[in-house]
Every structure is written in C-alpha cells, then in structure tokens.
Enzyme design. Structure first.
Site, PDB file in Angstrom:
ATOM      1  N   VAL A 148       0.860  -1.199   0.000  1.00  0.00           N
ATOM      2  CA  VAL A 148       0.000   0.000   0.000  1.00  0.00           C
ATOM      3  C   VAL A 148       0.892   1.244   0.000  1.00  0.00           C
ATOM      4  CG1 VAL A 148      -1.810   1.270   1.233  1.00  0.00           C
ATOM      5  CG2 VAL A 148      -1.789  -1.217   1.320  1.00  0.00           C
ATOM      6  N   ALA A 150       3.147   2.379  -1.883  1.00  0.00           N
ATOM      7  CA  ALA A 150       4.555   2.153  -2.231  1.00  0.00           C
ATOM      8  C   ALA A 150       5.460   2.044  -1.010  1.00  0.00           C
ATOM      9  CB  ALA A 150       5.058   3.255  -3.172  1.00  0.00           C
ATOM     10  N   GLY A 203       2.332   6.356 -18.545  1.00  0.00           N
ATOM     11  CA  GLY A 203       2.613   5.106 -17.825  1.00  0.00           C
ATOM     12  C   GLY A 203       1.965   5.062 -16.446  1.00  0.00           C
ATOM     13  N   GLU A 206      -2.626   1.095 -15.764  1.00  0.00           N
ATOM     14  CA  GLU A 206      -2.310  -0.265 -16.203  1.00  0.00           C
ATOM     15  C   GLU A 206      -2.422  -0.270 -17.728  1.00  0.00           C
ATOM     16  OE1 GLU A 206      -1.472  -2.911 -14.323  1.00  0.00           O
ATOM     17  OE2 GLU A 206      -1.528  -1.641 -12.548  1.00  0.00           O
ATOM     18  N   ASP A 217      -8.319  -2.199  -7.523  1.00  0.00           N
ATOM     19  CA  ASP A 217      -6.986  -2.081  -6.928  1.00  0.00           C
ATOM     20  C   ASP A 217      -7.061  -1.294  -5.612  1.00  0.00           C
ATOM     21  OD1 ASP A 217      -4.157  -2.624  -7.467  1.00  0.00           O
ATOM     22  OD2 ASP A 217      -3.977  -0.451  -7.294  1.00  0.00           O
ATOM     23  N   LYS A 221      -6.361  -2.472  -1.510  1.00  0.00           N
ATOM     24  CA  LYS A 221      -5.520  -1.737  -0.545  1.00  0.00           C
ATOM     25  C   LYS A 221      -6.265  -1.454   0.759  1.00  0.00           C
ATOM     26  CE  LYS A 221      -2.739   0.193  -4.214  1.00  0.00           C
ATOM     27  NZ  LYS A 221      -2.547   1.291  -5.132  1.00  0.00           N
ATOM     28  N   GLY A 341       6.119   4.326  -7.801  1.00  0.00           N
ATOM     29  CA  GLY A 341       7.445   4.893  -8.096  1.00  0.00           C
ATOM     30  C   GLY A 341       8.465   3.819  -7.826  1.00  0.00           C
TER      31      GLY A 341
HETATM   32  N1  LIG Z   1       5.597  -0.110  -9.928  1.00  0.00           N
HETATM   33  C1  LIG Z   1       5.388   0.481  -8.759  1.00  0.00           C
HETATM   34  O1  LIG Z   1       5.635   1.681  -8.558  1.00  0.00           O
HETATM   35  C2  LIG Z   1       4.846  -0.339  -7.615  1.00  0.00           C
HETATM   36  C3  LIG Z   1       4.633   0.254  -6.365  1.00  0.00           C
HETATM   37  C4  LIG Z   1       4.171  -0.524  -5.296  1.00  0.00           C
HETATM   38  C5  LIG Z   1       3.893  -1.861  -5.498  1.00  0.00           C
HETATM   39  N2  LIG Z   1       4.053  -2.405  -6.740  1.00  0.00           N
HETATM   40  C6  LIG Z   1       3.757  -3.819  -6.912  1.00  0.00           C
HETATM   41  O2  LIG Z   1       4.997  -4.499  -7.103  1.00  0.00           O
HETATM   42  C7  LIG Z   1       4.813  -5.606  -7.995  1.00  0.00           C
HETATM   43  C8  LIG Z   1       5.770  -5.460  -9.168  1.00  0.00           C
HETATM   44  O3  LIG Z   1       5.480  -4.269  -9.876  1.00  0.00           O
HETATM   45  P1  LIG Z   1       6.255  -3.913 -11.232  1.00  0.00           P
HETATM   46  O4  LIG Z   1       5.811  -2.561 -11.602  1.00  0.00           O
HETATM   47  O5  LIG Z   1       7.693  -4.197 -11.078  1.00  0.00           O
HETATM   48  O6  LIG Z   1       5.587  -4.989 -12.206  1.00  0.00           O
HETATM   49  P2  LIG Z   1       6.274  -5.708 -13.485  1.00  0.00           P
HETATM   50  O7  LIG Z   1       7.229  -4.779 -14.148  1.00  0.00           O
HETATM   51  O8  LIG Z   1       5.170  -6.321 -14.264  1.00  0.00           O
HETATM   52  O9  LIG Z   1       7.159  -6.848 -12.806  1.00  0.00           O
HETATM   53  C9  LIG Z   1       6.661  -8.048 -12.311  1.00  0.00           C
HETATM   54  C10 LIG Z   1       7.642  -9.115 -12.703  1.00  0.00           C
HETATM   55  O10 LIG Z   1       7.321 -10.342 -12.068  1.00  0.00           O
HETATM   56  C11 LIG Z   1       7.481 -11.387 -13.008  1.00  0.00           C
HETATM   57  N3  LIG Z   1       6.675 -12.524 -12.583  1.00  0.00           N
HETATM   58  C12 LIG Z   1       5.356 -12.729 -12.719  1.00  0.00           C
HETATM   59  N4  LIG Z   1       4.991 -13.908 -12.184  1.00  0.00           N
HETATM   60  C13 LIG Z   1       6.118 -14.453 -11.676  1.00  0.00           C
HETATM   61  C14 LIG Z   1       6.413 -15.646 -10.999  1.00  0.00           C
HETATM   62  N5  LIG Z   1       5.456 -16.541 -10.738  1.00  0.00           N
HETATM   63  N6  LIG Z   1       7.679 -15.893 -10.622  1.00  0.00           N
HETATM   64  C15 LIG Z   1       8.648 -15.008 -10.871  1.00  0.00           C
HETATM   65  N7  LIG Z   1       8.448 -13.846 -11.537  1.00  0.00           N
HETATM   66  C16 LIG Z   1       7.197 -13.579 -11.929  1.00  0.00           C
HETATM   67  C17 LIG Z   1       7.011 -10.771 -14.297  1.00  0.00           C
HETATM   68  O11 LIG Z   1       7.441 -11.483 -15.414  1.00  0.00           O
HETATM   69  P3  LIG Z   1       6.665 -11.257 -16.833  1.00  0.00           P
HETATM   70  O12 LIG Z   1       6.955  -9.847 -17.224  1.00  0.00           O
HETATM   71  O13 LIG Z   1       7.270 -12.241 -17.722  1.00  0.00           O
HETATM   72  O14 LIG Z   1       5.214 -11.516 -16.549  1.00  0.00           O
HETATM   73  C18 LIG Z   1       7.662  -9.394 -14.197  1.00  0.00           C
HETATM   74  O15 LIG Z   1       8.982  -9.413 -14.644  1.00  0.00           O
HETATM   75  C19 LIG Z   1       3.339  -5.602  -8.387  1.00  0.00           C
HETATM   76  O16 LIG Z   1       2.635  -6.477  -7.554  1.00  0.00           O
HETATM   77  C20 LIG Z   1       2.914  -4.153  -8.137  1.00  0.00           C
HETATM   78  O17 LIG Z   1       1.527  -4.032  -7.850  1.00  0.00           O
HETATM   79  C21 LIG Z   1       4.539  -1.697  -7.783  1.00  0.00           C
END
Ligand SMILES: NC(=O)c1ccc[n+]([C@@H]2O[C@H](COP(=O)([O-])OP(=O)(O)OC[C@H]3O[C@@H](n4cnc5c(N)ncnc54)[C@H](OP(=O)(O)O)[C@@H]3O)[C@@H](O)[C@H]2O)c1
Length: 364
Positions: A148, A150, A203, A206, A217, A221, A341
């Site tokens: 939640v 970040a 970006g 989603e 989403d 949270k 972020g």
């Molecule tokens: N981005 C943000 O600012 C932010 C902030 C807070 C929380 N989050 C959370 O953090 C998580 C990651 O976010 P992100 O932005 O980095 O997403 P992302 O770029 O889509 O990265 C997720 C990664 O996990 C891989 N993956 C999926 N299933 C898997 C598994 N079973 N085993 C190993 N790897 C696996 C994906 O591979 P593929 O690409 O091949 O599917 C991808 O490389 C999400 O849950 C998101 O809600 C993100």
C-alpha cells in the site's frame, strides 16, 4: 550474520531497481552493515538462478535485465532447494502473481523458518482472514508495507496502533495515483477521455485503464489496511462503485474503450462544475467506518470539501487519514506520499528487509 535473499520478479520494474539499489547503496558491504545482504537467487516467470555463495553484481544485474517467457519451474522446487542449503533466507516477491504466490507465501510461512518481503498485494488479499492473521503474526518474518502507498508508513502505522492498543475508529484515503491524476485533471475542467489517454501515455495506468477505473486495486488496498487494523473482512464485504459506469468496464479492446470514454466527457464536466459551485472536489475515496461494532467499507467517487485533507490532495500522490482513540477524527493521523514509483518502492522493500534484522548499520 548474512541476510540471504531470493528475489522473485527480479526482471520486472521494481525488481530491476531493487537489484541495482542493493549494490549501489552498499547493502552487501560488510564494512557498512553488521548483517550485509547477499543475493543468492533471482527468479523471473520463466526461470531462476541460484548461487548459495551469492551472485556477483555483474551476473545479478545482467539477469535483472533479461526478458522472461513461459513459466518453466515450480516455486516449491526453489523452496525445497533453499531448505536444503540455507539456515536463513528471505524471499522477496516483486511479482504481480496471484494464486501461485498466495500458496507460496503460505507454504513459506507455515512450513519454514524463512521470511518474506512483498510489494505484491495479491497474496494477502486472496487469503482468508485466518490465513492473513497467521501469516502477518509471524513477527519479523513477513513484511508487506509496500503493498500500500509504495511502502509509506500506512501499514506499519496500523500495526503499531494495534500493538499499542489504540483502536482504529476510521480510515479514509485516496490510494490510486492514476485516479488522483484524473481527478486533478477534471478539477481543471479538462476532458475526461483526454486525461485518461494522457495518463496512459505517461505510464500511470495499467496497460488497460479499466483496471484502474474499476476501483478494484483501491479495494485491495483498503482491505489490507482494514485487516491490518485487526478487522475480519474479505473482498465480498466491500462495496465498490467504479469510477465509471459498469458497462464501459466490459470493453476488452483498449482503443475502443478509450473512444467510448468520450461519451462520458460532458457528464464529468457537469459533475465537476456542480461540485465546484458547492466548494467541493471529486475524489476516488476508500472509506472504513463502523455501524455500531460492524465495520463498513465503501469505495467510490465522492464529492468532498476542497479544503478537507483528501480534497487538497493533487496529482498522483496518495493520502491516508486514520482516526483512532488517541488520534481523534478532529486531529487524525495523516500520511501523504507517492502511491507508486520504482525508486521509492525498491527502497521500501529494502526497509522491510532491514526490519527483519537484529542489527543494522555499523556506525553513523
Ligand atoms: N511499480 C510500482 O511503482 C509499484 C509500487 C508498489 C507496489 N508495486 C507492486 O509491485 C509488484 C511489481 O510491480 P512492477 O511494476 O515491477 O511490475 P512488473 O514490471 O510487471 O514486474 C513483475 C515481474 O514479475 C514477473 N513474474 C510474474 N509472475 C512471476 C512468478 N510466478 N515468478 C517469478 N516472476 C514472476 C514478471 O514477469 P513477466 O513480465 O514475464 O510476466 C515481471 O517481470 C506488483 O505487484 C505491483 O503491484 C509496484
């Protein structure tokens, strides 16, 4: 002691940033940390690498930049191997995986001494309340602050309130940077469909913006926050009103969806002008309150006073307003922070990793 970690999702946006930060910020440096970090494994969806003596920075960084494909291994294989090689290990989940990771988190918490740090909110929201409580009660072994806002202090503040015996009386918050950005644009009387297109280009949404506009989403949270406050709630108990009418959310094709949103431009403009005339602004609000002893959670668009804590929020920032016995509704606990972020999230994953240690930096 060395803190061994294995990162799932290492080649994703957060994962790649995390691997870089761990080396750049000196987490692996024994001159700086009493318990330095050692990356022993990295996993993408398709494969993983594991080296019990620690991966070299070059290999780890190269791996975090690889693309993944079809899933070709079972998470239980990694756990079984880890059991045979490590006394201590923390798994980091920076994937967005659902059932698979829920089962893995439960397996690790129930049947090993290893820890978990997660930015993935899906496993905890998909667990039953009993499972949730069992997992988060493993004090010091399960870190989920990044699920939640970040990793801002929302989750941990609620854990502290619970442990301090300060009962939560209400929570109100804006937990979607995307919807915050859209509401700010609407306030400037810009066209709804244009703002959504812009947010997508930047970006902030989603890949298919209906995910953000559905409110699901945000619902996940507030559910995690409410459960952290000790309440027995599941997704079915929440009332979710999407940001746009349900019919639109059924449009699969992204371009057709964005075109259809143009039909909502005039009604949004009218709503915004009407709210403004009353000193209000539109916000997408998640609210936990009580009817007697019964917790009630509602998520939806609300007209709220422009001068209120949530009314003054702008852009992609998130805010949570918590009322407890001590922090009264008149003087609540308020936390404002980015809701997403990569640098911030990766840093807060490292903060959760630090919190699993007995001792931290060697000197100031
Ligand atoms: N981005 C943000 O600012 C932010 C902030 C807070 C929380 N989050 C959370 O953090 C998580 C990651 O976010 P992100 O932005 O980095 O997403 P992302 O770029 O889509 O990265 C997720 C990664 O996990 C891989 N993956 C999926 N299933 C898997 C598994 N079973 N085993 C190993 N790897 C696996 C994906 O591979 P593929 O690409 O091949 O599917 C991808 O490389 C999400 O849950 C998101 O809600 C993100």
């Amino acid at each position: 002691m060395i803190q061994n970690i294995f990162i799932f999702g290492a080649n994703g946006n957060v994962g790649r940033t995390l691997v870089r930060q761990i080396y750049e910020k000196g987490d692996t440096n024994p001159d700086k940390h009493k318990n330095p970090t050692r990356i022993v494994g990295l996993g993408s969806i398709s494969d993983y690498i594991l080296c019990p003596h620690g991966l070299s920075p070059e290999v780890a960084i190269a791996y975090s930049k690889t693309a993944s494909g079809e899933s070709r291994y079972a998470l239980s294989d990694v756990l079984n191997f880890a059991r045979s090689r490590f006394q201590q290990l923390t798994f980091v989940d920076v994937t967005a995986a659902r059932e698979l990771m829920r089962d893995f988190h439960l397996e690790v918490m129930d049947n090993s001494e290893f820890g978990i740090v997660t930015s993935n909110k899906n496993p905890l929201t998909m667990m039953t309340t009993d499972e949730f409580r069992r997992v988060v009660a493993k004090t010091g072994r399960y870190g989920y602050r990044c699920s939640v806002m970040a990793g801002a202090n929302a989750i941990n503040e609620l854990i502290d309130f619970r442990d301090l015996g300060d009962s939560v009386r209400g929570i109100e918050g804006c937990f979607s940077g995307t919807l915050g950005y859209i509401c700010t644009g609407l306030q400037q009387e810009r066209s709804f469909s244009e703002i959504v297109r812009e947010a997508r280009k930047l970006g902030y949404t989603e890949p298919h913006p209906r995910e953000d506009l559905s409110g699901k989403d945000v619902a996940k949270k507030i559910l995690l926050l409410a459960r952290t406050a000790g309440l027995d709630l599941s997704m079915e108990n929440l009332t979710i009103t999407p940001f746009i009418p349900l019919d639109y959310l059924g449009i699969e094709n992204t371009e057709q969806f964005l075109e259809a949103l143009e039909q909502l431009d005039i009604s949004f403009l009218k709503k915004i002008k009407k709210a403004k005339a009353r000193g209000n602004v539109l916000r997408y609000v998640a609210r936990l309150g009580f009817q007697g002893d019964k917790p009630v959670v509602e998520i939806g668009p609300r007209n709220i006073p422009a001068t209120s804590p949530l009314g003054t929020l702008t852009g992609t920032l998130n805010k949570i307003v918590i009322a407890t016995d001590t922090y009264t509704p008149e003087k609540p606990c308020i936390i404002e922070a980015p809701g997403a972020g990569l640098e911030v999230t990766a840093q807060n994953v490292r903060r959760d990793l630090l919190n699993q240690l007995q001792a931290r930096t060697i000197s100031f």
